[in-house]
Design a protein around this motif. Structure first.
Motif, short mmCIF file in Angstrom:
data_model
loop_
_atom_site.label_atom_id
_atom_site.label_comp_id
_atom_site.label_asym_id
_atom_site.label_seq_id
_atom_site.Cartn_x
_atom_site.Cartn_y
_atom_site.Cartn_z
N THR A 13 -7.65 8.57 -3.63
CA THR A 13 -7.06 8.79 -4.96
C THR A 13 -5.67 8.18 -5.03
OG1 THR A 13 -8.33 10.83 -5.22
CG2 THR A 13 -6.41 10.54 -6.64
N GLU A 14 -4.85 8.44 -4.01
CA GLU A 14 -3.48 7.94 -4.00
C GLU A 14 -3.43 6.41 -4.05
OE1 GLU A 14 -1.99 9.55 -0.40
OE2 GLU A 14 -2.05 11.64 -1.11
N LYS B 170 -19.13 8.63 0.63
CA LYS B 170 -18.97 10.07 0.45
C LYS B 170 -20.08 10.85 1.16
CE LYS B 170 -16.92 9.48 -4.17
NZ LYS B 170 -17.08 9.76 -5.60
N ASP C 189 -10.69 4.85 -5.43
CA ASP C 189 -11.72 5.49 -6.23
C ASP C 189 -11.90 4.80 -7.59
OD1 ASP C 189 -9.22 6.27 -7.14
OD2 ASP C 189 -9.81 8.34 -7.56
N THR C 190 -10.99 3.92 -7.97
CA THR C 190 -11.16 3.14 -9.20
C THR C 190 -11.45 1.67 -8.88
OG1 THR C 190 -8.76 2.79 -9.36
CG2 THR C 190 -9.70 4.66 -10.56
N ASP D 5 -16.59 14.64 0.19
CA ASP D 5 -15.36 13.89 0.48
C ASP D 5 -15.64 12.44 0.84
OD1 ASP D 5 -13.89 16.14 0.04
OD2 ASP D 5 -13.11 16.34 2.08
N TRP D 6 -14.64 11.61 0.65
CA TRP D 6 -14.66 10.24 1.18
C TRP D 6 -14.45 10.31 2.69
CZ3 TRP D 6 -13.73 5.25 -1.47
CH2 TRP D 6 -13.85 5.32 -2.86
N THR E 211 -10.37 11.52 1.08
CA THR E 211 -10.43 11.76 -0.36
C THR E 211 -9.05 11.65 -1.02
OG1 THR E 211 -12.36 13.18 -0.11
CG2 THR E 211 -11.07 13.43 -2.13
N ASP E 212 -8.05 12.34 -0.45
CA ASP E 212 -6.71 12.30 -1.04
C ASP E 212 -6.14 10.89 -1.01
OD1 ASP E 212 -6.88 14.99 -1.50
OD2 ASP E 212 -5.68 15.56 0.25
N GLY F 162 -5.92 4.39 -5.05
CA GLY F 162 -6.72 3.80 -6.12
C GLY F 162 -8.05 3.24 -5.68
N GLN G 86 -19.27 3.38 -3.96
CA GLN G 86 -18.64 4.62 -3.52
C GLN G 86 -19.64 5.60 -2.92
OE1 GLN G 86 -15.92 6.57 -6.24
NE2 GLN G 86 -15.32 4.63 -7.20
#
Length: 439
Positions: free
Chosen positions: A128-129, A145, A133-134, A156-157, A124-125, A131, A141
């Motif tokens: 995000t770090e 998860k 998730d975008t 969580d991913w 998950t972290d 990208g 997605q």
């Protein structure tokens, strides 16, 4: 430098002590830690893709880039089979001799189980770090998860997909032209084409009742009468599902109607997916409702002019991401695994997927030179743009695949009514759901 590729057989891992599985359950799931990740000189990848496949070609490109950016790291790729990893993952991942990254199947009964048992790393972290998730569309997605129970779609991913797949309609253009039938663009036109072929003495639909194709045809109809909320309820357990409700009833009645009308061959209950594909390729049936995984073979083997279209009138379609890249909790080079995942989502790797018909999830169909491959990819992009992936009918609970096959065989053979078929599906679904959510 050239990377090393070897073959590891996992059949013997079952002799490992089963209590080891308990040791993994309390593992760190942070995903962004530095423990055992810095200074690694070897990076090990396990996958089960053929080297000549779209995925195999894309992974080779990703490895080439990885090696350029990590010149001091030796890449070791070990071929597995889908069955080896599926059967033995829960055992071999409890040990220390694990890959740094691994291809694995998505869903409650597969990646979800590994996630709930603490055997793969939360991403998950990192998502995000980096990208991810975008970069990845919402419906892609979903397969990445898993919650604490291992149920797909939230939490969580635990994996990252970088290609996709979907079900559509392949058709024999020569057969349509011979009878002057227009390629359908609406559900009503699709049914009219089924009738026109049947009236000409031709059974219109190639399918197979002994394996997945009939279930996917049935699910296309469920999606035709249903909506995104139904998918969320059915696949993700958002709310209870009524198998005697409008969508399931209309779909099963419609399929029964098509069977009675002779749009589906009476012997198809005993046919396999291979039988279906061979019969379409041989020109016996003018249409085949099936997945993008047939595309490469059709390009190579079909002797007539053919094309493809999305199931007419549907906003939702069977399909999903492809398999996931997962990072074992006991991996020694997690930071390198994150780098590799990142590389597989880059345009130059996604383009390799696209050119080979591999349906990139972060690619650009305009770069694809082959017309048929571009059409396939554009169809997939249209589905993603409409958030139209609805996964597969057997996904919600373990063992549901066999139940769907059996119940729809009964419908083909006319030994059960649509209501009886739905009762059988409902019983198995809710028993499986209870086992997953309360077991």
């Amino acid at each position: 430098m050239a990377h090393q590729r070897s073959k590891r057989l996992l059949a013997g891992v079952a002799v490992l002590a089963l209590p080891l599985a308990l040791a993994a359950c309390g593992g760190d799931s942070g995903g962004g830690d530095d423990q055992a990740t810095s200074g690694a000189t070897t990076f090990t990848i396990w996958d089960y893709e053929n080297d000549d496949s779209a995925m195999g070609q894309a992974w080779a490109k990703a490895i080439e880039i990885f090696e350029t950016e990590h010149p001091d790291v030796k890449v070791v790729t070990e071929d597995q089979t889908f069955e080896q990893i599926q059967k033995n993952a829960k055992i071999f991942l409890t040990g220390d001799d694990v890959p740094d990254i691994m291809e694995y199947n998505k869903g409650n009964a597969t990646a979800g189980q590994l996630a709930s048992q603490g055997l793969i790393t939360s991403l998950t972290d990192v998502a995000t770090e980096r990208g991810w998730d975008t970069t990845l569309p919402a419906s892609i997605q979903t397969t990445a998860k898993y919650d604490e129970q291992g149920l797909m779609g939230s939490g969580d991913w635990y994996g990252v997909p970088n290609y996709g797949e979907f079900v559509g309609v392949y058709y024999n253009q020569d057969a349509f032209d011979q009878l002057g039938i227009a390629v359908p663009t609406t559900f009503e036109e699709f049914e009219a084409s089924l009738k026109a072929f049947k009236d000409a003495g031709i059974t219109p639909l190639a399918t197979a009742g002994a394996e997945y194709p009939m279930g996917q045809l049935w699910y296309e109809l469920v999606l035709h009468y249903g909506d995104r909320q139904l998918v969320d309820d059915y696949q993700l357990f958002a709310n209870d599902v009524d198998f005697q409700g409008d969508a399931f009833t209309q779909a099963t009645n419609k399929l029964d109607e098509w069977i009675k009308a002779g749009y589906i061959a009476s012997d198809s209950a005993a046919l396999t997916a291979e039988d279906m594909g061979v019969s379409f390729i041989g020109g016996t049936y003018p249409m085949m409702v099936s997945g993008s995984w047939w595309f490469g073979r059709l390009v190579e083997e079909v002797p007539f002019t053919w094309g493809q279209f999305l199931f007419p009138g549907n906003d939702l379609h069977p399909g999903s991401s492809g398999n996931l890249w997962v990072v074992p909790e006991n991996a020694k080079a997690k930071d390198l695994a994150y780098d590799f995942i990142d590389i597989t989502l880059r345009p130059e790797v996604q383009e390799v997927l696209g050119q080979a018909g591999g349906l990139p999830v972060a690619g650009d169909s305009s770069t694809i030179t082959d017309e048929k491959t571009r059409e396939l990819t554009e169809n997939f992009e249209n589905i993603l743009g409409d958030d139209g992936l609805a996964y597969y009918p057997d996904w919600p609970v373990p063992g549901f695949y066999d139940v769907i096959v059996s119940e729809l065989q009964s419908l083909i053979n006319q030994s059960k009514s649509p209501t009886e078929v739905l009762d059988g599906l409902s019983t198995a679904y809710f028993e499986g759901k209870t086992d997953l959510t309360e077991g």
